[in-house]
Scaffold this motif. Structure first.
Motif, PDB file in Angstrom:
ATOM      1  N   SER B  23      -6.630  -7.807   2.801  1.00 27.76           N
ATOM      2  CA  SER B  23      -6.329  -7.235   1.524  1.00 27.76           C
ATOM      3  C   SER B  23      -6.648  -5.665   1.402  1.00 27.76           C
ATOM      4  O   SER B  23      -7.950  -5.124   1.457  1.00 27.76           O
ATOM      5  N   HIS B  24      -5.565  -4.812   0.703  1.00 33.46           N
ATOM      6  CA  HIS B  24      -6.155  -3.577   0.389  1.00 33.46           C
ATOM      7  C   HIS B  24      -5.431  -3.077  -0.920  1.00 33.46           C
ATOM      8  O   HIS B  24      -4.351  -2.532  -1.108  1.00 33.46           O
ATOM      9  N   ALA B  28      -3.226   3.495  -1.665  1.00 34.05           N
ATOM     10  CA  ALA B  28      -2.483   4.863  -2.342  1.00 34.05           C
ATOM     11  C   ALA B  28      -1.050   5.112  -1.425  1.00 34.05           C
ATOM     12  O   ALA B  28      -0.839   4.758  -0.497  1.00 34.05           O
ATOM     13  N   THR B  29      -0.100   6.011  -2.288  1.00 38.25           N
ATOM     14  CA  THR B  29       1.202   6.091  -1.715  1.00 38.25           C
ATOM     15  C   THR B  29       1.159   6.433  -0.318  1.00 38.25           C
ATOM     16  O   THR B  29       2.075   6.456   0.436  1.00 38.25           O
ATOM     17  N   ASN B  30       0.362   7.338  -0.023  1.00 46.63           N
ATOM     18  CA  ASN B  30       0.395   8.147   1.246  1.00 46.63           C
ATOM     19  C   ASN B  30      -0.686   7.617   2.229  1.00 46.63           C
ATOM     20  O   ASN B  30      -0.791   8.098   3.360  1.00 46.63           O
ATOM     21  N   ASP B  31      -0.913   6.307   2.241  1.00 43.62           N
ATOM     22  CA  ASP B  31      -1.982   5.703   2.995  1.00 43.62           C
ATOM     23  C   ASP B  31      -1.171   4.855   4.124  1.00 43.62           C
ATOM     24  O   ASP B  31      -0.139   4.235   3.869  1.00 43.62           O
ATOM     25  N   TYR B  32      -1.636   4.972   5.445  1.00 45.17           N
ATOM     26  CA  TYR B  32      -1.096   4.121   6.339  1.00 45.17           C
ATOM     27  C   TYR B  32      -2.116   2.921   6.561  1.00 45.17           C
ATOM     28  O   TYR B  32      -3.396   3.149   6.350  1.00 45.17           O
ATOM     29  N   GLN B  49      -0.130   0.611  13.747  1.00 48.57           N
ATOM     30  CA  GLN B  49      -0.197   1.206  12.706  1.00 48.57           C
ATOM     31  C   GLN B  49       1.047   0.989  12.047  1.00 48.57           C
ATOM     32  O   GLN B  49       2.105   1.044  12.606  1.00 48.57           O
ATOM     33  N   GLY B  50       1.001   1.023  10.613  1.00 47.99           N
ATOM     34  CA  GLY B  50       2.314   0.944  10.006  1.00 47.99           C
ATOM     35  C   GLY B  50       2.151   1.458   8.588  1.00 47.99           C
ATOM     36  O   GLY B  50       0.905   1.531   7.893  1.00 47.99           O
ATOM     37  N   TYR B  51       3.440   1.541   7.768  1.00 50.58           N
ATOM     38  CA  TYR B  51       3.299   2.089   6.512  1.00 50.58           C
ATOM     39  C   TYR B  51       3.962   1.066   5.556  1.00 50.58           C
ATOM     40  O   TYR B  51       3.552   0.705   4.483  1.00 50.58           O
ATOM     41  N   LYS B  52       5.154   0.359   6.147  1.00 51.11           N
ATOM     42  CA  LYS B  52       5.573  -0.529   5.148  1.00 51.11           C
ATOM     43  C   LYS B  52       6.641  -1.569   6.203  1.00 51.11           C
ATOM     44  O   LYS B  52       6.759  -1.263   7.320  1.00 51.11           O
ATOM     45  N   THR B  53       7.087  -2.690   5.746  1.00 49.59           N
ATOM     46  CA  THR B  53       7.641  -3.662   6.503  1.00 49.59           C
ATOM     47  C   THR B  53       7.183  -4.200   7.584  1.00 49.59           C
ATOM     48  O   THR B  53       5.955  -4.763   7.387  1.00 49.59           O
ATOM     49  N   ALA B  66       6.351  -5.509   0.571  1.00 48.34           N
ATOM     50  CA  ALA B  66       6.870  -4.442  -0.409  1.00 48.34           C
ATOM     51  C   ALA B  66       5.535  -3.716  -1.212  1.00 48.34           C
ATOM     52  O   ALA B  66       5.536  -2.359  -1.370  1.00 48.34           O
ATOM     53  N   ASP B  67       4.786  -4.471  -1.869  1.00 48.52           N
ATOM     54  CA  ASP B  67       3.878  -3.742  -2.848  1.00 48.52           C
ATOM     55  C   ASP B  67       2.496  -3.013  -1.714  1.00 48.52           C
ATOM     56  O   ASP B  67       1.729  -2.444  -2.376  1.00 48.52           O
ATOM     57  N   ARG B  68       2.404  -3.485  -0.528  1.00 44.17           N
ATOM     58  CA  ARG B  68       1.771  -2.885   0.197  1.00 44.17           C
ATOM     59  C   ARG B  68       0.177  -3.252   0.124  1.00 44.17           C
ATOM     60  O   ARG B  68      -0.833  -2.454   0.551  1.00 44.17           O
ATOM     61  N   LYS B  69      -0.104  -4.083  -0.894  1.00 48.75           N
ATOM     62  CA  LYS B  69      -1.574  -4.544  -1.109  1.00 48.75           C
ATOM     63  C   LYS B  69      -2.192  -5.466   0.042  1.00 48.75           C
ATOM     64  O   LYS B  69      -3.316  -5.632  -0.342  1.00 48.75           O
ATOM     65  N   SER B  70      -1.444  -5.781   0.823  1.00 49.83           N
ATOM     66  CA  SER B  70      -2.204  -6.518   2.034  1.00 49.83           C
ATOM     67  C   SER B  70      -1.228  -6.325   3.180  1.00 49.83           C
ATOM     68  O   SER B  70      -0.065  -5.642   3.154  1.00 49.83           O
ATOM     69  N   SER B  71      -1.667  -6.648   4.255  1.00 50.79           N
ATOM     70  CA  SER B  71      -0.977  -6.518   5.451  1.00 50.79           C
ATOM     71  C   SER B  71      -1.391  -7.803   6.550  1.00 50.79           C
ATOM     72  O   SER B  71      -2.503  -8.410   6.449  1.00 50.79           O
TER      73      SER B  71
END
Lengths: 116, 110
Positions: B23-24, B28-32, B49-53, B66-71
């Motif tokens: 959980s994160h 931020a928008t530019n975080d990986y 490493q990833g940024y989205k999807t 999509a909300d990138r609040k978790s991975s």
């Protein structure tokens, strides 16, 4: 990629003494870091070793205790000064880049330090 | 830097798929999102490493909603040699300092 070696791999030292740990990389790298990992814990960043200038220390770490040298783009040393048993940890060198460039971060095998 | 939260430990058996969620919420928008693996007596090793999807390599897959609040790090068909500590890290693009959280201690049993 980058291949990192550290010397010594382990040491047992008496309190009050100092130990210098060496980090050698097989290619030129722009960024080098030193981390500490206490037994059973995660890694804590000590400092960024800057080539040609003083290291940049994280909160809680000071130059007098952990002097760092970085004379060139492939080598750095970390000294643990005036050691106490609380300094018993694994110390890891880390670099960004290496042959081929890129921003992946690589870690050395670590130096296991025991202070008695 | 965004704080990460992941389970302290997990157990699995050989041949199973393991999913470790991180959980994160303050990403931020530019975080990986980056995952590292650490075996005993070794330094951490980059996994993925990833940024989205979704990102997949020869070792693992990384799923990012999509909300990138978790991975979620997915390890297919684990073996005993996958027993290690897995660290989830969030870092801004171009920012090279890695700040490690507690990690997830994965134990794979026969």
């Amino acid at each position: 990629s980058a291949v990192i070696s550290q010397k010594p791999s382990r040491d047992i030292c008496q309190r009050g003494t100092s130990l210098t740990i060496q980090c050698q990389v097989d290619s030129q790298v722009t960024m080098m870091f030193w981390y500490r990992q206490q037994p059973g814990q995660s890694l804590t960043l000590i400092a960024t070793a800057n080539q040609g200038s003083e290291a940049t220390y994280e909160s809680g770490f000071v130059i007098d205790k952990f002097p760092i040298s970085r004379p060139n783009l492939t080598f750095s040393t970390l000294t643990v000064s005036n050691m106490s048993p609380e300094d018993s940890s694994i110390y890891l060198c880390s670099v960004v880049g290496g042959a081929g460039g890129g921003n992946e971060q690589y870690f050395g095998p670590g130096t296991r330090l025991t202070v008695t | 830097l965004a704080k990460t939260t992941q389970p302290i430990s997990m157990d699995s058996y050989e041949g199973q798929e393991v999913n470790i969620t991180c959980s994160h919420n303050n990403i931020a928008t530019n975080d990986y999102i980056t995952w590292y693996q650490q075996f005993p007596s070794q330094g951490p090793r980059f996994i993925i490493q990833g940024y989205k999807t979704k990102v997949t390599n020869e070792v693992a897959s990384l799923f990012i909603p999509a909300d990138r609040k978790s991975s979620t790090l997915s390890l297919p068909r684990v073996s005993l040699s996958d027993t290690a500590v897995y660290y989830c890290l969030v870092r801004p693009g171009g920012y090279n300092k890695l700040i490690f959280g507690a990690g997830t201690r994965l134990a794979v049993h026969p």
